[in-house]
Design an enzyme around this catalytic site. Sequence first.
Site, mmCIF file in Angstrom:
data_model
loop_
_atom_site.group_PDB
_atom_site.id
_atom_site.type_symbol
_atom_site.label_atom_id
_atom_site.label_comp_id
_atom_site.label_asym_id
_atom_site.label_seq_id
_atom_site.Cartn_x
_atom_site.Cartn_y
_atom_site.Cartn_z
ATOM 1 N N GLU A 171 13.252 -9.038 -34.406
ATOM 2 C CA GLU A 171 12.630 -8.471 -35.616
ATOM 3 C C GLU A 171 11.924 -7.160 -35.269
ATOM 4 O OE1 GLU A 171 10.555 -11.433 -38.013
ATOM 5 O OE2 GLU A 171 12.446 -12.467 -38.370
ATOM 6 N N GLU A 293 18.061 -16.938 -36.868
ATOM 7 C CA GLU A 293 16.954 -17.628 -37.553
ATOM 8 C C GLU A 293 17.385 -17.926 -38.974
ATOM 9 O OE1 GLU A 293 12.943 -16.153 -37.133
ATOM 10 O OE2 GLU A 293 13.359 -15.435 -35.095
HETATM 11 O O1 AHR Z 1 10.576 -18.723 -36.973
HETATM 12 C C1 AHR Z 1 9.304 -18.221 -37.245
HETATM 13 C C2 AHR Z 1 9.247 -16.705 -37.215
HETATM 14 O O2 AHR Z 1 10.025 -16.198 -38.240
HETATM 15 C C3 AHR Z 1 9.791 -16.034 -35.992
HETATM 16 O O3 AHR Z 1 8.883 -15.970 -34.961
HETATM 17 C C4 AHR Z 1 10.110 -14.661 -36.474
HETATM 18 O O4 AHR Z 1 11.152 -14.060 -35.757
HETATM 19 C C5 AHR Z 1 10.422 -14.873 -37.937
HETATM 20 O O5 AHR Z 1 9.743 -13.997 -38.751
#
Ligand code: AHR
Length: 478
Positions: A171, A293
């Site tokens: 991110e 994710e």
């Molecule tokens: O999964 C939780 C968080 O969500 C992670 O650390 C981040 O990459 C995303 O914003």
Amino acid sequence: MKITLTQEKGPKISKYIYGHFAEHLGRCIYEGLYVGEDSTIPNINGMRTDVVEALKNIQIPVLRWPGGCFADEYHWKDGIGLKENRKKIVNTHWGGVTENNHFGTHEFFELIKQLGCEAYINGNVGSGTVQEMQEWVEYMTMGGESPMANLRRENGQEEPWKVAFFGVGNESWGCGGNMRPDYYADEYRRYQTYVRQYGQEKIYKIACGPNIDDYHWMDRVMAIAAPFMDGISLHHYALTGAWEDKGPATNFEEAHWWSLIKSAQKMDELITKHSTIMDKYDPEKRVGLIVDEWGSWLAVEPGTNPGFLYQQNTIRDAMVAAVTLNIFHKHAERVHMANIAQTVNVLQSMILTEGSQMVKTPSYHVFDLYKVHQDAELVASYGDSAEPLSYTVSQKDGIVSVSLCNYALTEEQTVEVDGILGDIIKEARYITAEKMDDYNDFDHPETIVIKEFEGASLRDGRLTVPLPPMSVATIQIA
Ligand code: AHR
């Protein structure tokens, strides 16, 4: 609903689509996966035996670590050497708690070994240096004589480990450094240069891709850096509404059943549009889209630390899992890996723990029902309606596997699948629930469990399945 199989050969569904993600966040690593050698909770070298066994049962193929946002503040040298000497740091992203670094590189590879899966390491671009990243890769993978390989040996590990996947930042448009795409793309090119291959094993390098529908980010990073990457990530979480107003995980309204599933279904549009951009720079589809994710992001359980992201998991989350996995299968040519967030005690978990107790969530059972699709070939098909049904048909080793998800709240659906090559139903299993927010907890761990499905029949190549509402089934035909 009627599904017709066309008998066209489809792409292989990579087993890595069934990947997981474990961050230093709340009780995912500590308590969830790792309890330490001295714990009274049964463990091998500190790893919870019950959790390891449960994850092996769903054939976990790859585990992403150490974050997430945590990755861009993680300095790997804090987590090696004698535990009592390891630096205590503040986990600024997740609750401001003390991180004692007792779970570091050696412990991660011990876990990977016990799970029998591949390692996906996410490196630090946001607050780390090129040298730090280069040295970590050398520490983990260099077999011969070198400063970092020698340091690893001093810490007790003679042989190098295998790093199958390496993420260059997480991110980077947000918690990983608030960069703009052109700047990140150049940084990516620089950092990845030093993610060297020291041994025989190739490291699959993953660039930080966009958040949800940031198509500009995808376009710029692909334009500038595509030849230097093997994969590029995408993050999309299913929400019930606005990001700032996350709906409860249990005791929710019917409207939130539908809004969460709709949000999960957006994955299809996102992959389609991002793939179209990727096609401009990579028409051969060499670069994988890595959805590292995904999952439901709901309100935390009342009374728990808001920074720990601990949420319950109902049959609604099982629908999200099945619908999303079916979307990944459909895009198997481009989606090379996905990692649900997160493995234990965080967001859409497979497993919840409390002290020595452990419970498998409905999402876990979907991963169990769907594991037959790992590395299987997608069977091309078309259906006469889309909602409220989501499905996958695949084949492997002469067995056809049909997975169906009926996300209607009250109506049974009779599904007919035509063109099945096979004569006997080998196995039929499913999960369902009585109420839309049914879940498993430590007092009732078996409210939702996999059961034999009795109703399916097969005649003249047609499989007929009367599928109850709120259910996910897998039927295997030989
Ligand atoms: O999964 C939780 C968080 O969500 C992670 O650390 C981040 O990459 C995303 O914003």
